[in-house]
Structure formats: structure tokens, C-alpha cells
Design a protein around this motif. Structure first.
Motif, mmCIF file in Angstrom:
data_model
loop_
_atom_site.group_PDB
_atom_site.id
_atom_site.type_symbol
_atom_site.label_atom_id
_atom_site.label_comp_id
_atom_site.label_asym_id
_atom_site.label_seq_id
_atom_site.Cartn_x
_atom_site.Cartn_y
_atom_site.Cartn_z
ATOM 1 N N PRO A 189 0.819 -1.216 0.000
ATOM 2 C CA PRO A 189 0.000 0.000 0.000
ATOM 3 C C PRO A 189 0.849 1.261 0.000
ATOM 4 C CG PRO A 189 -0.867 -1.583 1.571
ATOM 5 C CD PRO A 189 0.454 -2.132 1.090
ATOM 6 N N ALA A 190 0.332 2.299 -0.604
ATOM 7 C CA ALA A 190 1.094 3.534 -0.788
ATOM 8 C C ALA A 190 1.618 4.092 0.522
ATOM 9 C CB ALA A 190 0.223 4.573 -1.493
ATOM 10 N N ALA A 201 2.730 2.689 3.094
ATOM 11 C CA ALA A 201 3.868 1.951 3.670
ATOM 12 C C ALA A 201 5.096 1.975 2.778
ATOM 13 C CB ALA A 201 3.459 0.506 3.945
ATOM 14 N N GLN A 202 4.952 2.456 1.557
ATOM 15 C CA GLN A 202 6.043 2.329 0.589
ATOM 16 C C GLN A 202 7.258 3.182 0.935
ATOM 17 O OE1 GLN A 202 4.753 2.892 -3.457
ATOM 18 N NE2 GLN A 202 3.156 1.326 -3.308
ATOM 19 N N GLU A 203 7.042 4.403 1.402
ATOM 20 C CA GLU A 203 8.174 5.301 1.657
ATOM 21 C C GLU A 203 9.131 4.710 2.692
ATOM 22 O OE1 GLU A 203 9.125 9.914 3.047
ATOM 23 O OE2 GLU A 203 7.052 9.261 2.715
ATOM 24 N N ALA A 204 8.579 4.191 3.791
ATOM 25 C CA ALA A 204 9.431 3.617 4.835
ATOM 26 C C ALA A 204 10.139 2.368 4.333
ATOM 27 C CB ALA A 204 8.602 3.299 6.074
ATOM 28 N N LEU A 205 9.496 1.612 3.448
ATOM 29 C CA LEU A 205 10.134 0.416 2.904
ATOM 30 C C LEU A 205 11.287 0.783 1.979
ATOM 31 C CD1 LEU A 205 7.301 -2.145 2.062
ATOM 32 C CD2 LEU A 205 8.936 -2.187 3.933
ATOM 33 N N SER A 265 -3.514 -11.405 -12.880
ATOM 34 C CA SER A 265 -3.819 -10.194 -12.129
ATOM 35 C C SER A 265 -4.728 -10.477 -10.950
ATOM 36 C CB SER A 265 -4.473 -9.155 -13.052
ATOM 37 O OG SER A 265 -5.668 -9.689 -13.611
ATOM 38 N N SER A 266 -5.437 -11.605 -10.964
ATOM 39 C CA SER A 266 -6.322 -11.951 -9.854
ATOM 40 C C SER A 266 -5.633 -12.795 -8.796
ATOM 41 C CB SER A 266 -7.556 -12.700 -10.375
ATOM 42 O OG SER A 266 -7.160 -13.905 -11.005
ATOM 43 N N ALA A 267 -4.388 -13.191 -9.052
ATOM 44 C CA ALA A 267 -3.653 -13.969 -8.059
ATOM 45 C C ALA A 267 -3.290 -13.077 -6.874
ATOM 46 C CB ALA A 267 -2.389 -14.557 -8.679
ATOM 47 N N PRO A 268 -3.198 -13.636 -5.670
ATOM 48 C CA PRO A 268 -2.868 -12.822 -4.500
ATOM 49 C C PRO A 268 -1.462 -12.242 -4.598
ATOM 50 C CG PRO A 268 -3.739 -14.972 -3.853
ATOM 51 C CD PRO A 268 -3.461 -15.041 -5.319
ATOM 52 N N SER A 269 -1.297 -11.054 -4.046
ATOM 53 C CA SER A 269 0.036 -10.448 -3.966
ATOM 54 C C SER A 269 0.744 -10.924 -2.704
ATOM 55 C CB SER A 269 -0.084 -8.922 -3.932
ATOM 56 O OG SER A 269 -0.699 -8.501 -2.721
ATOM 57 N N VAL A 270 2.047 -10.701 -2.664
ATOM 58 C CA VAL A 270 2.810 -11.024 -1.463
ATOM 59 C C VAL A 270 2.243 -10.269 -0.262
ATOM 60 C CG1 VAL A 270 5.065 -10.769 -0.347
ATOM 61 C CG2 VAL A 270 4.925 -11.638 -2.696
ATOM 62 N N TRP A 271 1.890 -9.008 -0.468
ATOM 63 C CA TRP A 271 1.297 -8.231 0.630
ATOM 64 C C TRP A 271 0.024 -8.892 1.144
ATOM 65 C CZ3 TRP A 271 2.368 -4.087 3.712
ATOM 66 C CH2 TRP A 271 1.297 -3.601 4.473
#
Length: 356
Positions: A144-145, A147-151, A307-313
Motif C-alpha cells: 500500500p502507498a 507503507a512504501q516510503e518507509a520500505l 492479475s487476480s492472483a494474491p500479492s505477497v502483501w
């Protein structure tokens, strides 16, 4: 399984109250010393001084970078009637900043050589390209957007990069040049690809860095990308130290990078293996739940990489084993959790079921 019993009450109490324990003698000519954390989200790390029969000193893990790192080392040496010039070798168990960070400052102050495994040298040399590739991981994981900056700051192109060039490379089985001692390097990849443990069989000591810790389940794959799955590496490395622990009449005393000294390496390693097995089950269960309970192999195959497969997140968020849940994490702990999720699914043969 309960945490191992501390051999050092001083270290155990310091861990409990969050203070730094003092210099402590483990054996004749072997001492532990503390490097206080310079990051608000990390803890102190342990270094170890080993005296050779010629009076020269080897420093295992110089610790965090700090303007006071050399001053703290000099004060500890004075307690032992030694000087900075007596340190002639600095050995890093691995490349993380809390273990290697002060190496250059200590080298300049003492004239000592800095030693590490060749894989750590390669990882340091490739750190910039690896950090950029890690940015692509973050996008592929569909973080998610918010959380991206800290990652990116902790895992990707914004990460803190230690810049140390070794003088000496230590491979598996190499004996360190310490007079009168048989201090041997043991390659234990997993936490990082070039992680080393150091074993002194006569005194039954093993310096484990972050490979085996008494109260923490160490992260894996935290030293740059490799072709191998860090999960496979760490399981093999845990089996390796169990063999070492069982190789003598007496159990090895574990001198870790964090926590406290203890005996019970075999039991602790087995607990870490069990933890990894449970995390693999957790990841697979979460993935199956997202794909649809009872979908079967054919159901999985129809969505592989789509595209419908789950993401790692999504898989990591559905896992139940994270203390406080995935959304309680940020920065490096979050990145480690996401990377581990992918590696556990890869080891289970299920990586193809993830969105790419």
C-alpha cells in the motif's frame, strides 16, 4: 520451546531492563563488550575480544558506527591493560551496520586488518544495484502507498549502506591468524549470504553473530539478493551448527550478537527450524485461503501469475504468525516479513501462485 537459560546474569538483566551490560570475561583471554545502538528501532550488539598467546587482540564484530565507537573500545582495552595498537584483526560475522559499522573507524585507529566472508564483500560491492532492485520488489509485492516510503528508506534505494573494503577474506574452514588459538570460520549463510560463525573447539565457544540468538528469530535474506533461497540456506546452516555442537564431549557455549550467552545450541537451532516450518505452513494456509478453500491444484494453476492472483502483501497480511499483525510493522521489519513470505512460498513450491 522456552528461551535458553542465560549463562550471563549480567547480560540477561541488561536485556530485561534495556541497558548495556559492562565488559565481561567469558574465558581467560576472551571478553564480551557492548556496542550501544545508534538506531531508535534497534538494540545494542555484542562484540568479542580474543587475546592470542602473543598478546595481540582480535575483535569480532566492531559494532555500530558512532563518533564514540573508538573511544568506547579504547576504554574497554584500558580495563584489560591493553592499548588500541594491540588490536590487529577485526572480523565481521556479517555486513549489517550494527556488526560491521565501526570497522573502518577501528581500522584507522588501530591499523588492524578487517576480515569477512567473500560473499559479504560481493554483497557490499553490489549494494547499490541491489537496493534499486529492491525497489522493484516493493512494487511487485503490491505494498500500500502509505507503507512504501518507509520500505524504500529501509529496504530499497534509500537504505543505509555500509562501505567497508576487507583486507582479508575468510572462507569456510579457514583458521584465523590468532596466535595459540584454533579459531575457525564456519560459513553459515541465511541471515546474509556470507554470514560467518566462529568456533574455538578447545574452549567450546561459538560466536554466532545473528545466526542463532537466544530470544529472537533472526530474519533471513537480509544481505543482498542471491540465486539461492535464503530459507534453504538457513536451514542447512542450522543443521551445520547442530553438528558442531554435538561434535565434542561438552556442548558449545553460544556467544551471540544480541541477547545473552547460553548453552543449548542444538535445542535453540531446532526451535528455529520449527519456527521456519510453522511460518511456511502459515504462508501456505494464507495463500490457499485467498485462492479459495478447496480449489485444488487445477484451481491454483488457473490463476498463477494472473492479475487476480494474491500479492505477497495480501498473503503476508493474511498470515497469523506476525506479532501484532503485518500492519503493526514498518520499515525493515515489514520488508523482512514480506520477503520471508515470498521465500517460504518459494520453498513450498507455491511462488507461481502469486501475482507477478
Amino acid at each position: 520451546m522456552p528461551d535458553p537459560v542465560p549463562l550471563s546474569p549480567v547480560q540477561a538483566e541488561a536485556l530485561r531492563v534495556g541497558t548495556a551490560p559492562p565488559l565481561e570475561e567469558l574465558r581467560h583471554g576472551v571478553w564480551s563488550l557492548t556496542s550501544p545502538a545508534t538506531s531508535p528501532v534497534a538494540d545494542a550488539s555484542y562484540g568479542y575480544l580474543v587475546e592470542g598467546s602473543d598478546g595481540r587482540l582480535t575483535l569480532i564484530d566492531p559494532g555500530w558506527p558512532s563518533p564514540h565507537a573508538v573511544d568506547r573500545l579504547e576504554a574497554a582495552l584500558h580495563e584489560l591493560d591493553h592499548e588500541l595498537d594491540d588490536v590487529d584483526l577485526v572480523v565481521a560475522t556479517h555486513l549489517h551496520v550494527d556488526h560491521l559499522g565501526a570497522a573502518d573507524a577501528v581500522r584507522r585507529a588501530t591499523g588492524a586488518r578487517v576480515a569477512m566472508h567473500p560473499a559479504e564483500q560481493r554483497a557490499l560491492a553490489g549494494r547499490a544495484a541491489d537496493a534499486v532492485a529492491a525497489d522493484a520488489d516493493i512494487a511487485r509485492w503490491q505494498v500500500p502507498a502509505e507503507a512504501q516510503e518507509a520500505l524504500v528508506a529501509s529496504w530499497g534505494s534509500g537504505r543505509l549502506l555500509v562501505d567497508v573494503v576487507p583486507d582479508l577474506l575468510l572462507d569456510d574452514g579457514d583458521e584465523l591468524p590468532v596466535a595459540g588459538r584454533r579459531l575457525r570460520a564456519v560459513h553459515t549463510p541465511g541471515h546474509t549470504s556470507g554470514h560467518l560463525c566462529l568456533v574455538e573447539p578447545e574452549q567450546r565457544l561459538i560466536f554466532t553473530g545473528d545466526h542463532v540468538l537466544p530470544t529472537i528469530n533472526p530474519g533471513i535474506g537480509l544481505g543482498g539478493r542471491t540465486a539461492a533461497n535464503p530459507l534453504d540456506d538457513v536451514l542447512a546452516s542450522l543443521a551445520r551448527v547442530v553438528e558442531l555442537d554435538r561434535s565434542g564431549a561438552d556442548a558449545l557455549e553460544v556467544c551471540p550478537g544480541h541477547g545473552y550467552r547460553f548453552v543449548g545450541l542444538t535445542e535453540r537451532a531446532e526451535a528455529l527450524v520449527a519456527h521456519r516450518e510453522e511460518r511456511t505452513r502459515d504462508a501456505v494456509t494464507a495463500l490457499d485461503g485467498l485462492l479459495g478453500a478447496g480449489a485444488g491444484d487445477s484451481g491454483h494453476a488457473s490463476r498463477r501469475g494472473s492479475s487476480s492472483a494474491p500479492s505477497v502483501w495480501q498473503v503476508a497480511e493474511a498470515m497469523t504468525g506476525w506479532r501484532g499483525g503485518l500492519r503493526s510493522m514498518t520499515g525493515l521489519p515489514l520488508a523482512s516479513a514480506l520477503a520471508q513470505t515470498e521465500w517460504h512460498l518459494r520453498a513450498a513450491g507455491r511462488a507461481a501462485d502469486l501475482a507477478r
